[in-house]
Scaffold this motif. Structure first.
Motif, mmCIF file in Angstrom:
data_model
loop_
_atom_site.group_PDB
_atom_site.id
_atom_site.type_symbol
_atom_site.label_atom_id
_atom_site.label_comp_id
_atom_site.label_asym_id
_atom_site.label_seq_id
_atom_site.Cartn_x
_atom_site.Cartn_y
_atom_site.Cartn_z
ATOM 1 N N GLY A 1 -9.894 3.114 7.271
ATOM 2 C CA GLY A 1 -10.691 2.254 8.126
ATOM 3 C C GLY A 1 -10.408 0.815 7.889
ATOM 4 O O GLY A 1 -9.489 0.240 8.419
ATOM 5 N N ASP A 2 -11.219 0.148 7.033
ATOM 6 C CA ASP A 2 -11.004 -1.269 6.806
ATOM 7 C C ASP A 2 -9.895 -1.500 5.792
ATOM 8 O O ASP A 2 -8.978 -2.221 6.019
ATOM 9 C CB ASP A 2 -12.301 -1.937 6.344
ATOM 10 C CG ASP A 2 -12.967 -1.142 5.225
ATOM 11 O OD1 ASP A 2 -12.314 -0.239 4.693
ATOM 12 O OD2 ASP A 2 -14.116 -1.446 4.883
ATOM 13 N N GLY A 3 -10.038 -0.913 4.603
ATOM 14 C CA GLY A 3 -8.928 -0.880 3.659
ATOM 15 C C GLY A 3 -8.404 -2.216 3.229
ATOM 16 O O GLY A 3 -7.229 -2.429 3.220
ATOM 17 N N GLY A 4 -9.220 -3.160 2.887
ATOM 18 C CA GLY A 4 -8.717 -4.426 2.406
ATOM 19 C C GLY A 4 -8.185 -4.314 1.000
ATOM 20 O O GLY A 4 -7.349 -5.090 0.580
ATOM 21 N N MET A 5 -8.672 -3.367 0.214
ATOM 22 C CA MET A 5 -8.247 -3.234 -1.178
ATOM 23 C C MET A 5 -7.218 -2.121 -1.280
ATOM 24 O O MET A 5 -7.230 -1.157 -0.524
ATOM 25 C CB MET A 5 -9.457 -2.904 -2.073
ATOM 26 C CG MET A 5 -10.565 -3.933 -1.987
ATOM 27 S SD MET A 5 -10.073 -5.513 -2.680
ATOM 28 C CE MET A 5 -9.871 -5.030 -4.387
ATOM 29 N N SER A 6 -6.361 -2.277 -2.244
ATOM 30 C CA SER A 6 -5.354 -1.252 -2.465
ATOM 31 C C SER A 6 -5.869 -0.243 -3.472
ATOM 32 O O SER A 6 -6.581 -0.566 -4.409
ATOM 33 C CB SER A 6 -4.061 -1.905 -2.993
ATOM 34 O OG SER A 6 -4.324 -2.523 -4.225
ATOM 35 N N ALA B 1 -2.582 -8.605 3.294
ATOM 36 C CA ALA B 1 -2.780 -9.963 2.799
ATOM 37 C C ALA B 1 -1.437 -10.661 2.794
ATOM 38 O O ALA B 1 -0.378 -10.030 2.831
ATOM 39 C CB ALA B 1 -3.389 -9.952 1.395
ATOM 40 N N VAL B 2 -1.492 -12.011 2.787
ATOM 41 C CA VAL B 2 -0.282 -12.805 2.719
ATOM 42 C C VAL B 2 -0.502 -13.941 1.724
ATOM 43 O O VAL B 2 -1.569 -14.557 1.685
ATOM 44 C CB VAL B 2 0.099 -13.362 4.110
ATOM 45 C CG1 VAL B 2 -0.981 -14.262 4.669
ATOM 46 C CG2 VAL B 2 1.420 -14.124 4.039
#
Length: 590
Positions: free
Chosen positions: A549-554, A494-495
């Motif tokens: 895989g997707d890993g958008g969350m930490s 994310a930015v």
């Protein structure tokens, strides 16, 4: 029908006073003749048409004139007339390009032994001396070093690096400088006056530009123009015969580059194609014009030497002010690279057209210079929006603008006071709370950040993701393969453009790499790599991803036991485990 001698042969300088330029050469040779200190061997080095052979003949006339040795040959005695006509027995001109063998040098050595026939000195002029073979040089070496009395050798060459060092050591070397446009124009005007030729100032400037630093080429062009249109030479005649671009077309192309108008740049290219001019010559003329603008920006005024080609000095000054230093340097590089590609065989019109278009549109140029120019343009917009007027934005030095922009971007925007409770509720355990800010601070920061909208709106996650491979390449170019290994499995998550934060995720199995990345030196070097590609410094925040895989969350950081850490080190670094006793034995053995 009697053939007529060409202009450059009829108007060769006949004395040292008539030589234009080359003051250092003329002064040294004049003193040598006047003080009877003429050397036995000279090496004249310079590009074609700069006067090497002419000066050699003037030296021979000064030595062999009936009034000589003299600095002003009479031009009327038998020796002066035969030397000027090239029929003197005491001045031997030899073309080393066609007489380069050992046999030719042996014949020359036999002739050296004879005394001068009519004059006092024998002068041998070897043109294109670098063409002699190594064997011929070796055969000539002893004669060149110890010639008979009153014998002088003048070796003329355009490529001194091809002359044997043992030959150069035995000669006095003179480097002939390329004449300036003003000096060439002076010679053209002088010859035109002597031949009763009416020539326009614009034609003189065009001939001087096309001569390429050669007096001979300039007079040869004048001779061709006289054959084309008689003794009235107009600027249009020069453009038609030589295919050079007219000044207005060059100025239009430079205007298009300065205003970053791609359409106008293509229109100038189309006008060039319809006029039938040579694209490569147009590129050379445009490059010379951009160089003039660079000099004007550097010195702050128009040098006197530009008066030859500057039909409108005020427009030159205005055009130079319209450029930025970075934009002008980038345009020069683009046109120069295009000319180099044309020499290598690229299609001239397309290559030059693309170069001019890239110079006018930094968005089409992938180079780092183009990226810097786009950042500079944005900073100029920021500066004009903060304190300038829309009609005439203030001119700000790039370094000062960069410092102000960095200062504005380093200050994070503040939340409204009524969101303070929500912010504290969102704060994670272990994070230090931010200090409270007053309404005055909020208003001040909002004013600062409003001027940077043009920069911030382009900084989003999709752009960072697209540039991520380039970021890794920049890490590699920084010279650290180990650093690249640390970030090989990482990717942007994310930015936050407002906070200037870039969140980078590591797979759950790469917690070791994450800890390495969190070192202060590693963090700074990675931030530098991001700034070089993205154009803005972002503060990296590292997280572990729950899955690869997707890993958008930490997710929570992986905790390894001591045994797992040892196993990981052994597998990743091919390490071996030593017991304490073995370590002590090894130390005692050392």
């Amino acid at each position: 029908m009697v053939s007529q001698t060409s202009l450059y042969r009829r108007h060769r300088p006949q004395s040292f006073d008539e030589v234009v330029g080359q003051e250092h050469v003329v002064r040294t040779l004049r003193n040598a003749v006047e003080r009877d200190r003429v050397h036995h061997a000279y090496l004249f080095v310079g590009s074609r048409g700069t006067g090497k052979t002419s000066v050699a003949k003037i030296l021979a006339r000064s030595l062999n004139c009936v009034n000589g040795p003299t600095l002003t040959p009479c031009g009327e005695c038998e020796s002066c007339r035969t030397i000027a006509a090239g029929t003197s027995l005491d001045v031997i001109e030899m073309d080393a390009a066609s007489n380069r063998s050992v046999d030719d040098i042996r014949e020359l050595r036999e002739r050296v032994g004879y005394a001068p026939a009519a004059g006092r000195w024998k002068v041998y002029i070897l043109d294109e001396a670098h063409m002699l073979t190594r064997e011929a040089w070796n055969a000539f070496l002893k004669t060149l070093e110890e010639p008979p009395p009153n014998t002088a050798f003048v070796l003329c060459t355009t490529e001194p690096h091809k002359v044997m060092p043992t030959i150069v050591d035995r000669c006095q070397r003179f480097d002939f400088q390329r004449p300036s446009l003003e000096q060439i124009a002076e010679v053209v005007r002088r010859v035109a006056a002597a031949e009763s030729i009416e020539i326009e100032d614009g034609a003189v400037g065009a001939i001087a530009r096309a001569a390429g630093g050669s007096f001979r080429d300039a007079l040869g062009t004048l001779d061709q123009l006289v054959a084309y249109g008689g003794k009235q030479v107009r600027t249009d005649d020069v453009l038609a015969v030589l295919g050079v671009a007219e000044a207005e077309l060059i100025l239009a192309a430079a205007d298009a580059i300065a205003s970053e108008d791609g359409g106008a740049a293509l229109e100038a290219s189309d006008r060039l194609a319809r006029s039938g001019r040579d694209p490569a010559q147009f590129g050379r003329d445009l490059l010379a014009h951009l160089r003039q603008l660079l000099v004007i920006r550097a010195v702050g005024e128009i040098p006197d030497t530009f008066s030859v080609t500057a039909a409108d000095p005020e427009r030159l000054r205005t055009q130079a002010e319209a450029f930025s230093d970075l934009g002008l340097a980038r345009a020069i590089d683009a046109v120069a690279d295009a000319l180099g590609a044309i020499k290598e065989g690229d299609e001239p019109r397309m290559t030059l057209e693309l170069a001019v278009l890239r110079a006018a549109r930094p968005q089409l140029d992938p180079s780092r210079q183009a990226l810097l120019q786009r950042i500079e343009d944005l900073e100029r917009i920021v500066g004009s929006g903060a304190g300038g007027t829309a009609a005439e934005p203030p001119r700000i030095e790039p370094t000062r603008v960069s410092a102000q922009s960095r200062e504005a971007r380093r200050l994070p925007p503040q939340r409204p006071p009524h969101d303070e409770a929500a912010r504290q509720a969102e704060q994670k355990p272990g994070e230090s709370p931010e200090p409270p800010h007053s309404d005055a601070d909020d208003d001040d920061r909002a004013a600062r950040m409003s001027s940077a909208v043009a920069v911030e709106e382009k900084l989003d996650f999709e752009r960072i993701s697209g540039l991520w491979p380039a970021v890794l390449d920049q890490v590699r170019e920084s010279g650290s393969e180990l650093l690249l290994t640390v970030f090989a499995a990482a990717r942007p998550v994310a930015v936050d453009a407002e906070q200037a934060v870039l969140k980078v995720g590591f797979p759950a199995s790469a917690s070791f790499n994450k800890r390495k990345a969190e070192a202060q030196e590693t963090r700074e070097r990675f931030a530098d790599a991001v700034k070089a590609i993205v154009g803005r410094r972002l503060h990296p925040v590292y997280v572990l991803l729950e899955d690869d895989g997707d890993g958008g969350m930490s997710g929570p950081e992986e905790r390894l036991t001591e045994e797992e850490l040892i196993d990981r080190l052994k597998s990743e670094f091919d390490a071996e485990e030593f017991e304490e006793a073995e370590r002590l034995d090894a130390e005692e053995a050392r």
